[in-house]
Design a protein around this motif. Structure first.
Motif, short mmCIF file in Angstrom:
data_model
loop_
_atom_site.label_atom_id
_atom_site.label_comp_id
_atom_site.label_asym_id
_atom_site.label_seq_id
_atom_site.Cartn_x
_atom_site.Cartn_y
_atom_site.Cartn_z
N LEU A 1 12.72 6.88 -8.35
CA LEU A 1 12.04 6.98 -7.30
C LEU A 1 11.29 5.86 -6.19
O LEU A 1 11.48 6.36 -4.97
CB LEU A 1 10.10 6.36 -8.17
CG LEU A 1 8.65 6.84 -7.47
CD1 LEU A 1 8.37 7.18 -8.44
CD2 LEU A 1 8.59 5.48 -6.52
N PHE A 2 12.66 4.73 -6.88
CA PHE A 2 12.17 3.56 -6.33
C PHE A 2 13.98 4.11 -5.36
O PHE A 2 13.58 3.34 -4.07
CB PHE A 2 12.99 1.91 -6.46
CG PHE A 2 11.92 1.62 -7.07
CD1 PHE A 2 10.18 1.68 -7.26
CD2 PHE A 2 12.13 0.50 -8.45
CE1 PHE A 2 9.19 1.04 -7.75
CE2 PHE A 2 11.08 0.59 -9.51
CZ PHE A 2 9.40 0.52 -8.98
N ALA A 3 14.63 4.74 -6.22
CA ALA A 3 15.61 5.39 -5.32
C ALA A 3 15.36 6.28 -3.89
O ALA A 3 15.85 6.34 -2.89
CB ALA A 3 17.07 5.42 -5.77
N ALA A 4 14.62 7.03 -4.70
CA ALA A 4 14.66 8.79 -3.56
C ALA A 4 13.56 8.07 -2.65
O ALA A 4 13.73 8.43 -1.04
CB ALA A 4 14.06 9.63 -4.76
N ASN A 5 12.73 7.26 -2.84
CA ASN A 5 11.87 6.45 -1.28
C ASN A 5 12.55 5.30 -0.82
O ASN A 5 11.70 4.56 0.19
CB ASN A 5 10.10 6.74 -2.27
CG ASN A 5 10.07 8.67 -2.29
OD1 ASN A 5 9.91 8.85 -1.34
ND2 ASN A 5 10.03 8.47 -4.31
N ASP A 6 13.32 5.55 -1.16
CA ASP A 6 14.26 3.63 -0.03
C ASP A 6 12.79 2.75 -0.60
O ASP A 6 12.60 1.76 0.23
CB ASP A 6 13.71 3.89 0.96
CG ASP A 6 14.80 2.53 1.57
OD1 ASP A 6 15.77 2.48 1.36
OD2 ASP A 6 14.21 2.88 3.20
N VAL A 7 12.46 2.39 -1.82
CA VAL A 7 11.70 1.29 -2.35
C VAL A 7 12.17 -0.08 -2.01
O VAL A 7 13.06 0.28 -2.65
CB VAL A 7 10.36 1.52 -3.37
CG1 VAL A 7 9.65 0.19 -4.08
CG2 VAL A 7 9.57 3.12 -3.51
N ASN B 1 0.82 -1.23 0.10
CA ASN B 1 -0.02 -0.08 -0.12
C ASN B 1 1.24 1.25 -0.20
O ASN B 1 0.28 2.24 -1.16
CB ASN B 1 -1.05 0.22 1.08
CG ASN B 1 -2.47 -0.78 1.25
OD1 ASN B 1 -2.19 -1.22 0.42
ND2 ASN B 1 -2.48 -1.82 2.00
N GLU B 2 1.55 1.33 0.48
CA GLU B 2 2.90 1.99 1.07
C GLU B 2 3.25 2.60 -0.60
O GLU B 2 3.52 3.76 -0.84
CB GLU B 2 4.07 2.11 1.87
CG GLU B 2 4.04 1.66 2.70
CD GLU B 2 3.04 0.26 3.68
OE1 GLU B 2 2.57 0.10 4.41
OE2 GLU B 2 2.90 -0.57 2.74
N ALA B 3 3.64 1.69 -1.61
CA ALA B 3 4.80 1.74 -2.97
C ALA B 3 3.62 2.27 -3.76
O ALA B 3 3.34 2.98 -4.20
CB ALA B 3 4.55 0.44 -3.09
N LYS B 4 1.68 1.36 -3.67
CA LYS B 4 0.79 2.21 -4.09
C LYS B 4 0.49 3.92 -3.44
O LYS B 4 0.55 4.95 -4.94
CB LYS B 4 -0.74 1.13 -3.74
CG LYS B 4 -0.17 -0.08 -4.03
CD LYS B 4 -2.16 -0.48 -3.59
CE LYS B 4 -1.36 -2.14 -3.88
NZ LYS B 4 -2.89 -2.67 -3.85
N ALA B 5 0.64 4.27 -2.70
CA ALA B 5 0.79 5.62 -2.36
C ALA B 5 2.04 6.63 -3.00
O ALA B 5 1.49 7.62 -3.12
CB ALA B 5 0.92 6.16 -0.92
N LEU B 6 3.01 5.86 -3.03
CA LEU B 6 4.03 7.01 -4.02
C LEU B 6 3.42 7.00 -5.49
O LEU B 6 4.42 7.83 -6.39
CB LEU B 6 5.37 5.86 -3.84
CG LEU B 6 6.08 5.71 -2.86
CD1 LEU B 6 6.65 5.50 -2.20
CD2 LEU B 6 6.41 7.15 -1.65
N GLY B 7 2.32 6.48 -5.88
CA GLY B 7 2.14 6.01 -7.42
C GLY B 7 2.31 5.74 -8.50
O GLY B 7 2.89 5.60 -9.25
N VAL B 8 3.83 4.09 -8.14
CA VAL B 8 4.01 2.83 -8.19
C VAL B 8 2.90 2.32 -9.43
O VAL B 8 1.84 1.63 -8.66
CB VAL B 8 4.67 2.16 -7.99
CG1 VAL B 8 4.97 1.39 -8.33
CG2 VAL B 8 6.12 2.65 -7.18
N PRO B 9 2.24 2.08 -10.62
CA PRO B 9 1.29 1.27 -10.73
C PRO B 9 1.76 -0.03 -10.77
O PRO B 9 3.17 -0.43 -11.32
CB PRO B 9 0.82 1.74 -12.23
CG PRO B 9 2.33 2.53 -12.45
CD PRO B 9 3.62 2.81 -11.15
N MET B 10 0.89 -1.04 -11.33
CA MET B 10 0.78 -1.58 -11.60
C MET B 10 1.02 -2.66 -12.44
O MET B 10 1.03 -1.57 -13.69
CB MET B 10 -0.66 -3.29 -11.15
CG MET B 10 -0.28 -4.32 -11.66
SD MET B 10 0.76 -4.78 -10.41
CE MET B 10 -0.70 -5.56 -9.23
#
Length: 426
Positions: free
Chosen positions: A61-67, A42-51
């Motif tokens: 985006l992954f690197a900037a938000n520590d995904v 859900n946290e990744a969805k909130a960042l706007g990562v689509p399926m």
């Protein structure tokens, strides 16, 4: 009443069973070859990562938000799935369920007239959550299609339904749900049909009920009429019982394109051997084997080529040796030098039970010699791990192209035997 039990963000939830420190953090799981996002927290969805997002486009985006990014651990997901299914089925009479996908299970609650279904569903969820650490949602309704909608409502409104259960048991609840549901979110309405519906002014599920049956039959056929009845609360879809597969395919898109004949031949042989293993698992033999190879359709500047054909076997077989031999002969016939290949696969079909094989009078049958060896290999691999004993033509390399598996998980695979699920990934 029917119910649909659905595991929430299943692949990500499985990752969290291995590492509880991932709870509350953005996590994504990638497809074969680490290409696309197939599961998001859900946290990744909130960042706007689509399926389905191509992983390379979201690296920044992954690197900037520590995904946290993981390769898919299909063996683990199969194992966890079977644990969930077995636990849920223990609350039901025999055959009162349908395994719909790796993370979805339909439950048949007909006959539970004097049960408090909400309390009973909560009991199922809590047992799975407590013992397996996997969150689930349950939607209950008079039909399977409405169950899908009820489950959709639970997942969309977690604050309103913190227990993860929603029972759609009245006409008012059904009407409210259909008024709110976009037509494209109805089970059985694909992207193309959804666009067609919008062109005809059908924006919500409730709008579909206003259309005359003649129009439904013309646009959607008899399946559309059944869907309408399901949305009205009239059951049309029974629970499907598990049955042996009518064809088996093993195919992969390669992480790196393959330009050498020897490497591609090894992949084809490995895929044929995996097909043979699956045949033996369901006590079947095949009469037909097919092979295909193709280049990268998105890299036309490298040259395009695809080909494949089938062979009818002289005798039905489930021998890894026999199927690998015929797969290789097809490969030799279709392979073209000078291309870089991105995808290949092997399919077996036209099955017969292994105790009903009819042998050709004019062909020597060698399966009788091979099968005791095959069964011994299967038994050893079941005990010590996949591909521990393998044919000489197999390299033993990972066929999924997963680059971000941890050393801990590799060790986990070596020391744990995970049974294979009886259904395909959706």
């Amino acid at each position: 009443m029917y119910a649909l039990l659905d595991c929430n963000n299943f692949f990500v939830s499985c990752e969290r069973t291995l590492d509880p420190d991932l709870d509350g953090k953005p996590v994504v799981v990638l497809s074969n070859n680490d290409g696309c996002v197939v599961s998001r927290s859900n946290e990744a969805k909130a960042l706007g990562v689509p399926m389905g997002a191509p992983a390379f486009k979201y690296r920044e985006l992954f690197a900037a938000n520590d995904v946290k990014v993981f390769s898919a651990k299909f063996e683990l997901y199969n194992f966890r799935s079977q644990q969930v299914m077995e636990m849920a089925k223990s609350f039901l009479p025999d055959d009162a369920y349908e395994v719909y996908s790796i993370d979805e299970l339909f439950l048949d609650f007909h006959g539970f007239k004097y049960f408090d279904l909400e309390e009973y569903c909560n009991k199922i969820r809590k047992k799975i959550d407590t013992e397996l650490k996997l969150p689930t949602s349950i939607g209950v309704a008079p039909t399977k299609t409405l169950c899908k909608i009820a489950n959709h409502i639970v997942k969309k409104n977690t604050e309103q339904y913190p227990d993860g259960v929603y029972i759609m048991d009245s006409r008012e609840k059904i009407e409210e749900a259909l008024n709110d549901l976009d037509i494209g979110d109805v089970w059985g309405i694909g992207r193309k049909l959804g666009a067609k519906m919008v062109d005809h002014g059908v924006y919500k599920a409730s709008h579909l009920l206003l259309k005359p049956e003649m129009w439904i039959r013309k646009v959607m056929g008899i399946q559309g009429v059944r869907m309408i009845n399901e949305l009205r609360g009239i059951p049309q879809l029974e629970l499907d019982k598990a049955s042996p597969k009518r064809s088996i395919m093993v195919s992969r898109s390669f992480m790196q394109m393959i330009s050498t004949k020897e490497e591609l031949a090894e992949r084809i042989e490995t895929f044929a051997i995996y097909c043979a293993e699956k045949l033996r698992k369901q006590n079947s033999c095949c009469k037909v084997i097919s092979v295909f190879i193709q280049t990268n359709r998105f890299r036309k500047e490298l040259g395009e080529y695809k080909n494949g054909f089938s062979i009818i076997l002289p005798n039905p077989s489930s021998s890894s040796i026999v199927l690998a031999k015929y797969a290789n002969s097809i490969f030799e016939a279709i392979y073209k030098h000078g291309f870089q290949y991105k995808r290949a696969g092997v399919m077996v079909s036209d099955f017969v039970p292994d105790n009903e094989r009819q042998i050709s009078l004019f062909e020597k049958d060698i399966d009788d010699k091979h099968i005791p060896i095959m069964k011994a290999i299967d038994k050893l691999n079941s005990k010590y791990g996949k591909d521990k004993i393998r044919l000489g033509g197999m390299s033993g390399k990972n066929t999924y192209g997963r680059a971000t598996l941890s050393p801990e998980y590799e060790e986990f695979l070596k020391n744990n035997i995970l049974p294979e699920a009886n259904y395909r990934f959706q």
